[in-house]
Design a protein around this motif. Structure first.
Motif, short mmCIF file in Angstrom:
data_model
loop_
_atom_site.label_atom_id
_atom_site.label_comp_id
_atom_site.label_asym_id
_atom_site.label_seq_id
_atom_site.Cartn_x
_atom_site.Cartn_y
_atom_site.Cartn_z
N TYR A 14 5.97 0.23 18.00
CA TYR A 14 4.62 0.06 18.55
C TYR A 14 4.70 -0.38 20.02
O TYR A 14 4.02 0.17 20.88
CB TYR A 14 3.84 -0.98 17.73
CG TYR A 14 2.49 -1.29 18.33
CD1 TYR A 14 1.40 -0.46 18.12
CD2 TYR A 14 2.32 -2.41 19.13
CE1 TYR A 14 0.17 -0.74 18.69
CE2 TYR A 14 1.09 -2.69 19.71
CZ TYR A 14 0.02 -1.86 19.48
OH TYR A 14 -1.19 -2.13 20.05
N GLY A 17 5.83 2.46 22.14
CA GLY A 17 4.73 3.42 22.27
C GLY A 17 3.68 2.93 23.24
O GLY A 17 3.15 3.69 24.06
N LYS A 30 2.85 8.94 21.41
CA LYS A 30 2.39 9.37 20.08
C LYS A 30 3.55 9.46 19.10
O LYS A 30 3.42 9.05 17.94
CB LYS A 30 1.68 10.73 20.19
CG LYS A 30 1.16 11.24 18.87
CD LYS A 30 0.47 12.59 19.05
CE LYS A 30 0.08 13.17 17.71
NZ LYS A 30 -0.55 14.49 17.85
N CYS A 32 6.27 7.67 19.07
CA CYS A 32 6.62 6.30 18.66
C CYS A 32 5.63 5.77 17.63
O CYS A 32 6.03 5.18 16.62
CB CYS A 32 6.65 5.37 19.86
SG CYS A 32 8.03 5.65 20.96
N PHE A 33 4.34 5.97 17.89
CA PHE A 33 3.32 5.49 16.96
C PHE A 33 3.44 6.20 15.60
O PHE A 33 3.27 5.57 14.55
CB PHE A 33 1.92 5.66 17.55
CG PHE A 33 1.67 4.83 18.78
CD1 PHE A 33 1.93 3.47 18.80
CD2 PHE A 33 1.18 5.42 19.93
CE1 PHE A 33 1.71 2.71 19.94
CE2 PHE A 33 0.94 4.67 21.08
CZ PHE A 33 1.21 3.31 21.08
N GLN A 34 3.76 7.50 15.62
CA GLN A 34 3.93 8.23 14.37
C GLN A 34 5.13 7.71 13.58
O GLN A 34 5.06 7.60 12.35
CB GLN A 34 4.09 9.73 14.64
CG GLN A 34 2.79 10.38 15.06
CD GLN A 34 2.97 11.82 15.49
OE1 GLN A 34 3.97 12.19 16.12
NE2 GLN A 34 1.99 12.66 15.17
N ALA A 36 6.23 4.66 13.69
CA ALA A 36 5.80 3.36 13.17
C ALA A 36 4.98 3.54 11.89
O ALA A 36 5.19 2.84 10.90
CB ALA A 36 5.00 2.60 14.22
N ASP A 43 -0.19 0.61 9.09
CA ASP A 43 -0.20 0.13 10.47
C ASP A 43 -1.39 0.70 11.23
O ASP A 43 -1.31 1.74 11.85
CB ASP A 43 1.13 0.49 11.15
CG ASP A 43 1.20 0.01 12.59
OD1 ASP A 43 0.45 -0.92 12.94
OD2 ASP A 43 2.01 0.54 13.34
N SER A 46 -1.18 1.41 15.26
CA SER A 46 -0.46 2.65 15.61
C SER A 46 -1.31 3.87 15.31
O SER A 46 -1.34 4.83 16.09
CB SER A 46 0.88 2.73 14.88
OG SER A 46 1.78 1.78 15.42
N LYS A 47 -2.04 3.85 14.19
CA LYS A 47 -2.93 4.96 13.86
C LYS A 47 -3.99 5.15 14.93
O LYS A 47 -4.31 6.27 15.32
CB LYS A 47 -3.59 4.74 12.50
CG LYS A 47 -2.66 4.86 11.33
CD LYS A 47 -3.41 4.58 10.04
CE LYS A 47 -2.50 4.63 8.84
NZ LYS A 47 -3.23 4.32 7.59
N TYR A 49 -3.80 4.29 18.11
CA TYR A 49 -3.21 4.82 19.34
C TYR A 49 -2.79 6.28 19.20
O TYR A 49 -2.76 7.01 20.19
CB TYR A 49 -2.05 3.94 19.81
CG TYR A 49 -2.55 2.81 20.67
CD1 TYR A 49 -2.87 3.02 22.01
CD2 TYR A 49 -2.73 1.55 20.15
CE1 TYR A 49 -3.35 2.00 22.81
CE2 TYR A 49 -3.22 0.51 20.94
CZ TYR A 49 -3.52 0.75 22.27
OH TYR A 49 -4.01 -0.27 23.05
#
Length: 74
Positions: A14, A17, A30, A32-34, A36, A43, A46-47, A49
């Motif tokens: 996170y 990202g 994106k 990185c967030f995926q 996570a 999370d 992260s969703k 973002y």
């Protein structure tokens, strides 16, 4: 308080990202967030973002963007 290794990985992804997002590297952010979310499907940050990255990938913010996300709908 004991924090699991999984949560530490999610937090690291996170933060990575978020740094990429602030650098306007929305595709990389994106990813990185995926990653996570794949480790922790609950999370929410992260969703959120991921959605914001999608918005900025399709319509980049202005050059003077200060990192603030302006909602388009209420």
């Amino acid at each position: 308080m004991i924090v699991s290794e999984n949560k530490l990985q999610v937090l690291a992804l996170y933060n990575q990202g978020l740094a990429l997002y602030k650098d306007r590297k929305f595709t990389e952010a994106k990813e990185c967030f995926q990653k996570a979310v794949s480790l922790d499907p609950s999370d929410g940050p992260s969703k959120l973002y991921i959605e914001r990255c999608d918005d900025y990938i399709s319509e980049p913010p202005p050059e003077d963007w200060d990192g603030v996300y302006n909602m388009k709908t209420k």
